[in-house]
Write a protein that holds these residues in place. Structure first.
Motif, mmCIF file in Angstrom:
data_model
loop_
_atom_site.group_PDB
_atom_site.id
_atom_site.type_symbol
_atom_site.label_atom_id
_atom_site.label_comp_id
_atom_site.label_asym_id
_atom_site.label_seq_id
_atom_site.Cartn_x
_atom_site.Cartn_y
_atom_site.Cartn_z
ATOM 1 N N UNK A 42 12.153 7.290 -5.837
ATOM 2 C CA UNK A 42 11.203 6.439 -6.545
ATOM 3 C C UNK A 42 11.847 5.635 -7.663
ATOM 4 N N UNK A 43 12.878 6.225 -8.296
ATOM 5 C CA UNK A 43 13.383 5.611 -9.521
ATOM 6 C C UNK A 43 14.578 4.689 -9.271
ATOM 7 N N UNK A 44 14.735 4.247 -8.017
ATOM 8 C CA UNK A 44 15.855 3.351 -7.734
ATOM 9 C C UNK A 44 15.296 2.029 -7.216
ATOM 10 N N UNK A 45 15.751 0.923 -7.806
ATOM 11 C CA UNK A 45 15.263 -0.387 -7.414
ATOM 12 C C UNK A 45 15.703 -0.738 -6.004
ATOM 13 N N UNK A 46 14.933 -1.627 -5.361
ATOM 14 C CA UNK A 46 15.211 -2.013 -3.991
ATOM 15 C C UNK A 46 16.585 -2.675 -3.852
ATOM 16 N N UNK B 61 12.788 -3.266 8.886
ATOM 17 C CA UNK B 61 12.076 -2.086 8.424
ATOM 18 C C UNK B 61 11.364 -2.351 7.100
ATOM 19 N N UNK B 62 10.480 -1.421 6.733
ATOM 20 C CA UNK B 62 9.709 -1.485 5.508
ATOM 21 C C UNK B 62 9.722 -0.080 4.911
ATOM 22 N N UNK B 63 9.129 0.033 3.703
ATOM 23 C CA UNK B 63 8.827 1.388 3.267
ATOM 24 C C UNK B 63 7.330 1.489 3.154
ATOM 25 N N UNK B 64 6.790 2.643 3.428
ATOM 26 C CA UNK B 64 5.345 2.820 3.321
ATOM 27 C C UNK B 64 5.021 3.387 1.939
ATOM 28 N N UNK B 65 3.746 3.692 1.701
ATOM 29 C CA UNK B 65 3.352 4.108 0.351
ATOM 30 C C UNK B 65 3.896 5.494 0.002
ATOM 31 N N UNK C 5 8.919 1.120 10.614
ATOM 32 C CA UNK C 5 9.054 -0.195 11.252
ATOM 33 C C UNK C 5 7.843 -1.044 10.879
ATOM 34 N N UNK C 6 7.765 -2.281 11.385
ATOM 35 C CA UNK C 6 6.688 -3.159 10.914
ATOM 36 C C UNK C 6 5.316 -2.698 11.399
ATOM 37 N N UNK C 7 5.256 -1.750 12.349
ATOM 38 C CA UNK C 7 3.981 -1.169 12.744
ATOM 39 C C UNK C 7 3.668 0.102 11.963
ATOM 40 N N UNK D 230 5.485 2.890 11.971
ATOM 41 C CA UNK D 230 5.984 4.118 12.601
ATOM 42 C C UNK D 230 7.316 4.512 11.963
ATOM 43 N N UNK E 203 7.013 6.036 0.491
ATOM 44 C CA UNK E 203 8.420 5.647 0.353
ATOM 45 C C UNK E 203 9.287 6.099 1.538
#
Lengths: 237, 261
Positions: free
Chosen positions: A127-131, A100-104, A110-112, A114, A106
């Protein structure tokens, strides 16, 4: 008769190449047309009667793939039976690929791009928590720092044979019992589930298909020669 | 049969892309602040030859359909932003970020972002990256400086001339992104913001999830040589096997051709 069996073998060959092409696709599940059927078809050629076409149905082998560590905090792998839920405009799709990813915005995607479904809608990372502070527990609950931000929806089906692969690593259910909350699946953070294609097995199948194809062609040749001989006798030459 | 050839070809292309990605990761094993890339694949569309659940005879439905996939496609390359090892260089102008965040630099092409904190001083006393790009906002150190101290919050203080107390000359500004994996790589250790990454979010080092600045350290690349080499071998073998699949199909066709000859 032989032609039907040749066509079946060609389809099997196509399926094997598809499996091999996906030997490195995370969450991929190998597909097969039953070999017993193919052998039956080959046997039917010799024995006469109406042969079933080899590989008339495809079954997806949902066995567990090996877990491979990637270290990426949003690479999630399922250990055990279950699927992640992906939301699409055409309805829900189910996948074992948890890269998975995060989009803009947050949101977890998935990698497409969705949305990944959580128990209470899409999952948004603060927003204020590091990956490196994002932790996913075995039951799919996600915490960012000390804050609980939701739980992944992980479902299972009583009959996985009713799931059709639709590409993009996803499956769509046929009509039938609806998705239920998975019982035996645990989420492993920082891992990807490797494709469950066993390269050795596929290559052995590939050789078998190629040889059976050859044998079927031989029988066409023999038949051809038989007719030729028969014609020669009939015409008295 | 011909479809299978292109299916196996997509498999070979995929393995080739893995090798390309690994080669770039390995080449950058000593690049400060480099983040390794990982390539993800997805299976291609399926050709549905027979739908599942179709009624064959009255009341009997096929339990499974018949469909053949068309191979594999690359879905995305994903930069893995895990922390690299911290290397103690002892150089007062080497700064590493421990945790999330990027340095912000001004380049002729616009604002860019980097994790490479090997800073230098230019002729005007301004702090620049090793390629000579200014930090944004710029920090100027007085010409007669004796020692520089960079705090965990990015504050740059300098002992200059005959002063006995340090003076603060500026703060190294860190930024972060909603989705750092969406940044585009521009070469030269620089990254640019995109629609996918979202705009840069300014912050103070060490606060609200932002990483802290560590003076005297450089962040090494997060490439693990052993992992990459194992992946390389796997990719090489998978490539070989996909080409074997084409060869097997070729032999089948040759046999078929022999019928008409």
């Amino acid at each position: 008769m032989v032609a039907a069996s040749l066509e079946g073998l060609t389809r099997q060959y196509e399926m094997l190449t598809h499996n091999l092409a996906n030997a490195s696709t995370a969450g991929y599940k190998r597909q097969s047309a039953s070999f017993a059927q193919a052998l039956e078809a080959a046997g039917a050629v010799l024995g006469g009667g109406s042969p079933p076409v080899a590989g008339e149905t495809v079954t997806v082998d949902f066995s567990q793939g090996a877990l491979r560590q990637t270290g990426s905090p949003l690479d999630l792998a399922l250990d055990g039976k279950g699927f992640f839920v992906i939301e699409t405009p055409e309805g829900e799709l189910y996948t074992r690929n948890g890269s998975f990813r995060i989009n803009s915005d947050r949101r977890l995607v998935d990698s497409d791009g969705r949305l990944v479904a959580g128990d209470g809608g899409p999952i948004t990372l603060p927003e204020d928590v590091g990956m490196d502070k994002i932790a996913v527990a075995k039951d799919g609950s996600i915490t960012a720092g000390s804050q609980n931000i939701g739980r992944l929806r992980i479902v299972d089906f009583p009959a996985t044979s009713a799931l059709l692969p639709v590409g993009g690593g996803c499956f769509r259910p046929l009509e039938g019992p609806a998705a239920q909350t998975a019982q035996g699946a645990s989420v492993q953070q920082g891992f990807q589930e490797s494709s469950n294609v066993s390269v050795v097995e596929e290559v052995v199948n590939l050789i078998t298909v190629a040889r059976m194809y050859e044998a079927n062609l031989k029988s066409v040749q023999t038949q051809d020669e038989g007719y030729k001989a028969l014609l020669q006798v009939a015409m008295g030459s | 049969m011909l479809r299978a050839f292109s299916t196996a070809a997509t498999g070979m292309t995929a393995q080739q892309m893995i090798v390309d990605t690994i080669a770039n990761n390995l080449a950058n094993i000593n690049t400060a602040g480099f983040k390794r890339s990982q390539i993800d694949f997805q299976d291609l569309m399926y050709l549905r030859m027979r739908e599942a659940g179709v009624e064959t005879t009255a009341g009997i439905r096929t339990p499974t359909g018949f469909e053949i996939g068309g191979g594999v496609r690359p879905a995305s390359t994903n930069k893995v932003f895990t922390q690299g090892e911290m290397d103690n260089t002892g150089n007062a102008l080497d700064v590493a970020i421990e945790g999330d965040g990027f340095f912000q630099v001004t380049t002729p092409a616009g604002t860019r972002y980097t994790r490479d904190g090997a800073l230098r001083m230019n002729a005007q006393g301004q702090l620049v990256t090793s390629s000579g790009f200014l930090l944004e906002p710029a920090i100027t150190v007085p010409q007669d400086w004796r020692s520089i101290n960079i705090g965990k919050d990015g504050t740059v203080s300098v002992l200059a001339g005959t002063n006995v107390t340090p003076t603060v000359v500026g703060t190294i500004q860190l930024v972060r992104f909603a989705n750092p994996s969406g940044l585009s790589s521009e070469g030269g250790n620089l990254l640019a913001a995109t629609e996918a990454s979202g705009p840069a979010i300014n912050g103070i080092a060490g606060q609200a999830g932002m990483g802290s600045t560590q003076q005297g350290f450089l962040e090494r690349s997060n490439v693990q040589m052993v992992t990459e080499l194992v992946n390389l071998i796997t990719a090489q073998r998978a490539y070989e096997i996909n080409s074997q699949a084409i060869k097997a199909g070729d032999e089948m066709l040759t046999e078929a051709n022999r019928l008409v000859s």
